[in-house]
Design a protein around this motif. Sequence first.
Motif, PDB file in Angstrom:
ATOM      1  N   GLY A   1      51.272   4.306 -74.117  1.00 52.08           N
ATOM      2  CA  GLY A   1      51.214   3.066 -73.356  1.00 52.08           C
ATOM      3  C   GLY A   1      49.937   2.292 -73.630  1.00 52.08           C
ATOM      4  N   ILE A   2      49.850   1.128 -73.026  1.00 51.54           N
ATOM      5  CA  ILE A   2      48.676   0.254 -73.167  1.00 51.54           C
ATOM      6  C   ILE A   2      48.187  -0.131 -71.779  1.00 51.54           C
ATOM      7  CG2 ILE A   2      49.515  -0.671 -75.382  1.00 51.54           C
ATOM      8  CD1 ILE A   2      50.337  -3.227 -73.807  1.00 51.54           C
ATOM      9  N   PHE A   3      46.952  -0.634 -71.712  1.00 52.48           N
ATOM     10  CA  PHE A   3      46.404  -1.221 -70.484  1.00 52.48           C
ATOM     11  C   PHE A   3      46.099  -2.686 -70.778  1.00 52.48           C
ATOM     12  CE2 PHE A   3      45.023   3.236 -70.548  1.00 52.48           C
ATOM     13  CZ  PHE A   3      45.456   3.692 -69.303  1.00 52.48           C
ATOM     14  N   HIS A   4      46.426  -3.584 -69.852  1.00 56.46           N
ATOM     15  CA  HIS A   4      46.072  -4.992 -70.062  1.00 56.46           C
ATOM     16  C   HIS A   4      45.432  -5.568 -68.806  1.00 56.46           C
ATOM     17  CE1 HIS A   4      49.544  -6.519 -67.753  1.00 56.46           C
ATOM     18  NE2 HIS A   4      50.266  -5.574 -68.358  1.00 56.46           N
ATOM     19  N   ILE A   5      44.718  -6.663 -68.979  1.00 53.05           N
ATOM     20  CA  ILE A   5      43.867  -7.219 -67.922  1.00 53.05           C
ATOM     21  C   ILE A   5      44.650  -7.600 -66.663  1.00 53.05           C
ATOM     22  CG2 ILE A   5      43.985  -9.600 -68.795  1.00 53.05           C
ATOM     23  CD1 ILE A   5      40.984  -9.852 -68.016  1.00 53.05           C
ATOM     24  N   ASP A   6      45.920  -8.041 -66.841  1.00 54.97           N
ATOM     25  CA  ASP A   6      46.682  -8.534 -65.688  1.00 54.97           C
ATOM     26  C   ASP A   6      47.085  -7.432 -64.715  1.00 54.97           C
ATOM     27  OD1 ASP A   6      46.455 -11.034 -66.740  1.00 54.97           O
ATOM     28  OD2 ASP A   6      48.527 -11.216 -67.414  1.00 54.97           O
ATOM     29  N   GLU A   7      46.994  -6.151 -65.145  1.00 55.81           N
ATOM     30  CA  GLU A   7      47.378  -5.052 -64.255  1.00 55.81           C
ATOM     31  C   GLU A   7      46.160  -4.267 -63.769  1.00 55.81           C
ATOM     32  OE1 GLU A   7      49.864  -2.323 -66.410  1.00 55.81           O
ATOM     33  OE2 GLU A   7      48.358  -1.961 -67.962  1.00 55.81           O
ATOM     34  N   LEU A   8      44.969  -4.745 -64.084  1.00 58.38           N
ATOM     35  CA  LEU A   8      43.743  -4.034 -63.733  1.00 58.38           C
ATOM     36  C   LEU A   8      42.938  -4.839 -62.717  1.00 58.38           C
ATOM     37  CD1 LEU A   8      42.750  -2.859 -67.336  1.00 58.38           C
ATOM     38  CD2 LEU A   8      44.008  -1.572 -65.593  1.00 58.38           C
ATOM     39  N   PRO A   9      42.138  -4.137 -61.865  1.00 60.28           N
ATOM     40  CA  PRO A   9      41.885  -2.686 -61.826  1.00 60.28           C
ATOM     41  C   PRO A   9      43.086  -1.910 -61.275  1.00 60.28           C
ATOM     42  CG  PRO A   9      40.702  -3.790 -60.043  1.00 60.28           C
ATOM     43  CD  PRO A   9      41.329  -4.866 -60.874  1.00 60.28           C
ATOM     44  N   ASN A  10      43.335  -0.747 -61.892  1.00 62.35           N
ATOM     45  CA  ASN A  10      44.447   0.134 -61.520  1.00 62.35           C
ATOM     46  C   ASN A  10      44.378   1.375 -62.402  1.00 62.35           C
ATOM     47  OD1 ASN A  10      46.748   1.035 -60.236  1.00 62.35           O
ATOM     48  ND2 ASN A  10      47.932  -0.826 -60.634  1.00 62.35           N
ATOM     49  N   TYR A  11      45.216   2.367 -62.123  1.00 65.45           N
ATOM     50  CA  TYR A  11      45.319   3.578 -62.943  1.00 65.45           C
ATOM     51  C   TYR A  11      43.973   4.286 -63.121  1.00 65.45           C
ATOM     52  CZ  TYR A  11      49.457   0.844 -64.166  1.00 65.45           C
ATOM     53  OH  TYR A  11      50.589   0.053 -64.110  1.00 65.45           O
ATOM     54  N   GLY A  12      43.113   4.197 -62.113  1.00 65.92           N
ATOM     55  CA  GLY A  12      41.802   4.844 -62.196  1.00 65.92           C
ATOM     56  C   GLY A  12      40.741   3.985 -62.858  1.00 65.92           C
ATOM     57  N   ILE A  13      41.093   2.823 -63.379  1.00 67.79           N
ATOM     58  CA  ILE A  13      40.129   1.897 -63.998  1.00 67.79           C
ATOM     59  C   ILE A  13      39.596   0.974 -62.909  1.00 67.79           C
ATOM     60  CG2 ILE A  13      39.845   0.030 -65.682  1.00 67.79           C
ATOM     61  CD1 ILE A  13      42.092   1.348 -67.328  1.00 67.79           C
ATOM     62  N   THR A  14      38.269   0.866 -62.807  1.00 72.32           N
ATOM     63  CA  THR A  14      37.638   0.104 -61.727  1.00 72.32           C
ATOM     64  C   THR A  14      37.395  -1.342 -62.135  1.00 72.32           C
ATOM     65  OG1 THR A  14      35.398   0.597 -62.474  1.00 72.32           O
ATOM     66  CG2 THR A  14      36.450   2.207 -60.992  1.00 72.32           C
ATOM     67  N   GLU A  15      37.071  -2.162 -61.124  1.00 71.17           N
ATOM     68  CA  GLU A  15      36.744  -3.567 -61.383  1.00 71.17           C
ATOM     69  C   GLU A  15      35.462  -3.682 -62.209  1.00 71.17           C
ATOM     70  OE1 GLU A  15      36.389  -7.785 -58.929  1.00 71.17           O
ATOM     71  OE2 GLU A  15      36.895  -5.931 -57.875  1.00 71.17           O
ATOM     72  N   LEU A  16      34.525  -2.762 -61.984  1.00 74.01           N
ATOM     73  CA  LEU A  16      33.283  -2.772 -62.770  1.00 74.01           C
ATOM     74  C   LEU A  16      33.580  -2.554 -64.254  1.00 74.01           C
ATOM     75  CD1 LEU A  16      30.766  -0.747 -60.535  1.00 74.01           C
ATOM     76  CD2 LEU A  16      30.586  -3.143 -61.208  1.00 74.01           C
ATOM     77  N   GLU A  17      34.490  -1.629 -64.533  1.00 78.71           N
ATOM     78  CA  GLU A  17      34.863  -1.358 -65.932  1.00 78.71           C
ATOM     79  C   GLU A  17      35.578  -2.553 -66.552  1.00 78.71           C
ATOM     80  OE1 GLU A  17      35.375   3.524 -65.646  1.00 78.71           O
ATOM     81  OE2 GLU A  17      37.000   2.210 -64.997  1.00 78.71           O
ATOM     82  N   VAL A  18      36.455  -3.192 -65.759  1.00 79.76           N
ATOM     83  CA  VAL A  18      37.156  -4.390 -66.248  1.00 79.76           C
ATOM     84  C   VAL A  18      36.146  -5.480 -66.597  1.00 79.76           C
ATOM     85  CG1 VAL A  18      38.749  -6.250 -65.619  1.00 79.76           C
ATOM     86  CG2 VAL A  18      39.275  -3.893 -64.972  1.00 79.76           C
ATOM     87  N   ASN A  19      35.187  -5.715 -65.701  1.00 77.29           N
ATOM     88  CA  ASN A  19      34.188  -6.766 -65.935  1.00 77.29           C
ATOM     89  C   ASN A  19      33.312  -6.435 -67.147  1.00 77.29           C
ATOM     90  OD1 ASN A  19      35.084  -8.294 -63.772  1.00 77.29           O
ATOM     91  ND2 ASN A  19      33.682  -7.314 -62.311  1.00 77.29           N
ATOM     92  N   ALA A  20      33.044  -5.149 -67.344  1.00 78.82           N
ATOM     93  CA  ALA A  20      32.230  -4.744 -68.498  1.00 78.82           C
ATOM     94  C   ALA A  20      32.958  -5.048 -69.809  1.00 78.82           C
ATOM     95  CB  ALA A  20      31.903  -3.255 -68.405  1.00 78.82           C
ATOM     96  N   VAL A  21      34.289  -4.801 -69.827  1.00 77.16           N
ATOM     97  CA  VAL A  21      35.082  -5.117 -71.028  1.00 77.16           C
ATOM     98  C   VAL A  21      35.119  -6.629 -71.254  1.00 77.16           C
ATOM     99  CG1 VAL A  21      37.378  -4.999 -72.098  1.00 77.16           C
ATOM    100  CG2 VAL A  21      36.496  -3.029 -70.830  1.00 77.16           C
ATOM    101  N   ILE A  22      35.306  -7.404 -70.170  1.00 77.13           N
ATOM    102  CA  ILE A  22      35.319  -8.871 -70.275  1.00 77.13           C
ATOM    103  C   ILE A  22      34.018  -9.369 -70.889  1.00 77.13           C
ATOM    104  CG2 ILE A  22      35.258 -11.011 -68.907  1.00 77.13           C
ATOM    105  CD1 ILE A  22      37.262  -9.666 -66.971  1.00 77.13           C
ATOM    106  N   GLU A  23      32.924  -8.811 -70.399  1.00 78.90           N
ATOM    107  CA  GLU A  23      31.607  -9.233 -70.899  1.00 78.90           C
ATOM    108  C   GLU A  23      31.420  -8.830 -72.371  1.00 78.90           C
ATOM    109  OE1 GLU A  23      26.875  -8.570 -69.831  1.00 78.90           O
ATOM    110  OE2 GLU A  23      28.419  -7.951 -68.395  1.00 78.90           O
ATOM    111  N   LYS A  24      31.818  -7.613 -72.707  1.00 77.42           N
ATOM    112  CA  LYS A  24      31.634  -7.109 -74.069  1.00 77.42           C
ATOM    113  C   LYS A  24      32.449  -7.921 -75.082  1.00 77.42           C
ATOM    114  CE  LYS A  24      30.845  -2.785 -76.417  1.00 77.42           C
ATOM    115  NZ  LYS A  24      30.625  -1.348 -76.243  1.00 77.42           N
ATOM    116  N   LEU A  25      33.654  -8.383 -74.671  1.00 78.21           N
ATOM    117  CA  LEU A  25      34.509  -9.154 -75.572  1.00 78.21           C
ATOM    118  C   LEU A  25      34.218 -10.648 -75.516  1.00 78.21           C
ATOM    119  CD1 LEU A  25      36.021  -6.403 -75.611  1.00 78.21           C
ATOM    120  CD2 LEU A  25      38.157  -7.673 -75.582  1.00 78.21           C
ATOM    121  N   GLY A  26      33.393 -11.060 -74.534  1.00 79.72           N
ATOM    122  CA  GLY A  26      33.060 -12.476 -74.392  1.00 79.72           C
ATOM    123  C   GLY A  26      34.266 -13.320 -74.014  1.00 79.72           C
TER     124      GLY A  26
END
Length: 630
Positions: A344-369
């Motif tokens: 499976g895959i994870f995508h931004i529209d379903e996160l935070p979820n599945y053990g992935i936190t909002e902090l982790e989501v924001n870190a990916v957003i920042e890293k990818l610009g």
Amino acid sequence: MADKFNYQELGLKVGLEIHRQLDTKKLFSPVPGEFSDEVDFTFRRRLRPTISELGEIDPAALEEFKKGRTYIYEGNYELTDLVYMDEEPPHMPDEEALKVSLQIGYLLNATPVDEVHFMRKIVIDGSNVSGFQRTAIIAMNGRVDTPWGSVGIPTICLEEDACRIVERKDKEVIYRLDRLGIPLVEISTTPDIHHPEQAKVVAKYIGDALRATRKVKRGLGTIRQDLNVSIKGGARVEIKGVQELDMIPLIIEREVERQLNLLKIRDELRARGAKPEDIKEEFHDVTDVFQNTGSKIIAGTIKRGGKVLAVKLPKFRGLIGREIQPGRRLGTEMADRAKKYVRGIFHIDELPNYGITELEVNAVIEKLGLGEEDAFVLVAAEEETAKKALREVITRAREAIEGVPEETRRALPDGNTQYMRPLPGKARMYPETDIPPILITDEMKEEILSNLPELPQERIERYVREYGIDRSLAETLVSDERDELFEELVKKGVKPSLAASILVVVLKGLRKEVPIENITDEHIREAFELYLNGKIAKEAFEEIFKELAKNPEKSAAQVAEEKGLTLLSEEEVERIIDEVIQQNIEVIRAKGMGAMGMVMGRAMARLRGRADGKLVSSLVRKKIQDLVTT
């Protein structure tokens, strides 16, 4: 019920492909066309795509090759020979299969070809050991008339069926060889179907014509219906594996809904300025973001030495999670494409979820610009595997900007569909060099024309006219394919009304209680043989069938004996009735013939299934009359 969509306005086009197994020997060898779970030998193969005579490689074949699978084949000496191990050239086609397919052509108003030429169709999903399937056009230019208009049948083909899957693993598929080579008729319609219900009507008519021959196999898996569906501005999508006739309208409706929603997503992406070329094949390693993640899937992958990779999808935020069919989203379609490599895959529209936190989501957003409208998709796997999966996601995202991709999809039980592979192209056909052309002579045509069977509707009318049975019973007999057995029983001396009632009313009434599919025609023949020989009463059928459904290894005679359902002699019946009358003599003297119902009920409680109801009724009436007149 009102239609969900205005199909005329949407320009709906549907074409059908119907495949039905013939009940003959295998097509290219004299081996029985039967199934067995007995395995005598196995062997393994790898299959590769080849360039066609046009100098092209079929995209569907290439897609299968990319999966890198090995195929294991299980065979049985009785049902498999060297032809279907691809170790011996094919024999000439089975004559009966050829004649039955010509018969079907005539029933569908088609014209037989003058010569039958077999072709090879490249198939490398392992379902055919040789890497190709043999197929030939038998008849052309047929038609089906419907209330919505006439639908053409451009081709009726005869081909060999594929192996059946036993087990599918990541890099290995196990197939059983018994089904390989069973003759299969393929009937294709023109895309002149413009309403979901019209598709059902056409499929039923074709199914009726097939059943009319009495030479098609019955049961699950013997018939496969595929749909080709498109709307204005959408694309042709092939939907495979539609098993149930009643599901056809729903599957078409859900595909129209899917294509409409994909077109809305396309329009919104374009309004945001999305372009396919802006989706770069750039993989960002974001493993460090998830070193202490609560996601079990990601943590387990990192522990095994895998990585978390991400791709940027400009302008896609909020659209990957957009529903396109009930319970399915654009993200689901991306995941379906990636599934050949990852779970499976994870995508931004379903996160935070599945053990992935909002902090982790924001870190990916920042890293990818990422900008406010931009999205990301994550995959956790071994690095090269993750890249392959994300390439599939990128391809599907680019297609979303274009609109609806042409593809082959699998029908799901709820009416939705799931991606299987790209649409096959024309590059997969080439001539069969081992089978010479077969001439269809005028004599053969005349013989078939003079022996055409009646269509089911004609058979229903005859049953009502000749046998005097209820129309609904006749219709059910024919639709449930019990008509041949019905006629056999009537010829043996069973009253038509009784035969129809047992085959329809009794068997259907047991459906909720027991698995009636376990009751074979042979079971039914045995039970009626007991009845005709005066060994059981008609009331015993229900109990016998109920037990046979639970224990199909038993015989009808064995069940009748075990359950005490064999008929009593008239003397034994009379003795039991006398006992019932003596037990209720006061009531009988008080009520006279008014006690008939009560006495009959108590007598039948002891005699049901062991005595003919008419005999019991006659004896009870006579004894009560004798008692009240003395």
